[in-house]
Design an enzyme around this catalytic site. Sequence first.
Site, PDB file in Angstrom:
ATOM      1  N   LYS A   1      71.764  20.976  52.522  1.00  0.00           N
ATOM      2  CA  LYS A   1      71.571  22.222  51.771  1.00  0.00           C
ATOM      3  C   LYS A   1      71.774  23.387  52.728  1.00  0.00           C
ATOM      4  O   LYS A   1      71.558  23.259  53.938  1.00  0.00           O
ATOM      5  CB  LYS A   1      70.192  22.275  51.125  1.00  0.00           C
ATOM      6  CG  LYS A   1      69.061  22.476  52.108  1.00  0.00           C
ATOM      7  CD  LYS A   1      67.742  22.606  51.394  1.00  0.00           C
ATOM      8  CE  LYS A   1      66.601  22.837  52.371  1.00  0.00           C
ATOM      9  NZ  LYS A   1      66.515  24.223  52.856  1.00  0.00           N
TER      10      LYS A   1
ATOM     11  N   HIS B   1      70.963  12.827  65.279  1.00  0.00           N
ATOM     12  CA  HIS B   1      72.202  13.460  65.737  1.00  0.00           C
ATOM     13  C   HIS B   1      72.210  13.610  67.246  1.00  0.00           C
ATOM     14  O   HIS B   1      73.207  13.360  67.915  1.00  0.00           O
ATOM     15  CB  HIS B   1      72.369  14.837  65.080  1.00  0.00           C
ATOM     16  CG  HIS B   1      73.028  14.768  63.742  1.00  0.00           C
ATOM     17  ND1 HIS B   1      72.374  14.341  62.621  1.00  0.00           N
ATOM     18  CD2 HIS B   1      74.311  15.042  63.356  1.00  0.00           C
ATOM     19  CE1 HIS B   1      73.220  14.376  61.595  1.00  0.00           C
ATOM     20  NE2 HIS B   1      74.390  14.792  62.012  1.00  0.00           N
TER      21      HIS B   1
END
Lengths: 280, 196
Positions: free
Chosen positions: B110, B39
């Site tokens: 999650k 990222h």
Amino acid sequence: MKEITSQDVTQAVETLCISSNCTLSEDAWEAIKEMLKDEESPTGKEVLEQILENDRLAKEEKLPMCQDTGFTTIFVEMGQEVGVNGGDFYEAINQGVRNGYKKGYLRKSVVKDPLRRKNTGDNTPPWVHIDIIPGDRLKISVMPKGAGSENMSTIKMLTPAEGVQGVKRFVLDWVRERGANACPPLVVGVGIGGTFEGVAKLAKKALLRPIGSKNPEPFYAEIEEDFLKEINNLGLGPQGLGGSTTALAVHIEPYPCHIASLPLAINLQCHAVRHATIVL
Amino acid sequence: MVNPIRIETPLDEETIIKLKIGDKVLLNGIVYTGRDQAHKRIVDELEKAARENHKPKLPFVLEGQVIYYAGPAPCRPGMVIGPAGPTTSGRMDPYTPILLKRGLKGTIGKGRRSKDTIEAMRKYKAVYFVAVGGAAVLISKRIKRVETVAYEDLGPEAIYRLQVEDFPLIVANDVYGNDLFDEGIKKYRKVTQQGE
């Protein structure tokens, strides 16, 4: 004097790294199955079923149940009548981790430097705690722990006046705010007392206790039961998506402390309760 | 629980607006893995391109795609991929709105998302799916093909293109700004003598 070779230590650590990562401990297995019966949320039930199916597959195929095979914490209880021959003790442990993570196809998740972040490539070094105990046995417990739950852990220096209510408030607030990210259903390890650095170790060591076991001190057994009930009343549920199963157990490890201190540490353990022990 | 909704990537708006928090989804098609370091590299490239006024060189076209926050364990011989469960999504929150603005339509991980990310999902019409944390072996069985796309030097943090079949997911944030984590607690919390 009982003699143990460093090769024995390496072999034990290697075996434990693989077995702990691939096999959910029986107590955790039973606890999750039990919670599934009572889980109120359909999504929560679905999550618990996926977890049990996953852990069954992992055991059957000897694969790590979670891809995050963790930073390896190792608790050693060394009998004072034990001598380790044939090489550096810490290096013997390192070699066991190296072998275990390679042979077990476990993920290497350790960086050499916290700020420069280059992977060591073999999951070393582990963090080793050694306690000297009477006798001639060497007990090695390996606890691989993923960052998801480890990152959701904390230390707080409370004041003595805050007492058990202060501890309870802090634990409940913490689990409410951070619990969802730690892969519930959780085991909540709580260290109370000791010193700043000591209380963190207490909280982690509390996670080694079998789920379902009572605290040997009735005073703390009662507190554990109360905390567990309150945590499950928070409604976080499996994976934090809502439900009645947020924690499988609360384990408290107390220790004497300074007249002016009340150290508190919370070490959250995800549902992949991984630890294994060998006694040499 | 109601029957799962089967959807395919790339995701279009028509599919996305129908998804509501709590929906059980089986995802099919291509997803790209990406976590912390990947990222950072993508966002660094976007910023550099904007500064130097050229087209960014990205590892894949973001429009309509889905990123899976995962760093698989090593692959044993004879397997498609090693155990590959989701990692904590919150760590990607500083980057996610930037990618959503550029057309990313879904993320999988999650744990909870930040307010900014939830707002960006509402604004740019994207969804966040939760995969069961720790269900790494079960999920790996739904991955049928793996290709390395970029940043191989990052090891488990590299970007992989995964072909998935019936990847089991739950919608945790939808395009309407809803949050399953908040709603779940509201629904199942029991007020005790402790109260708030």
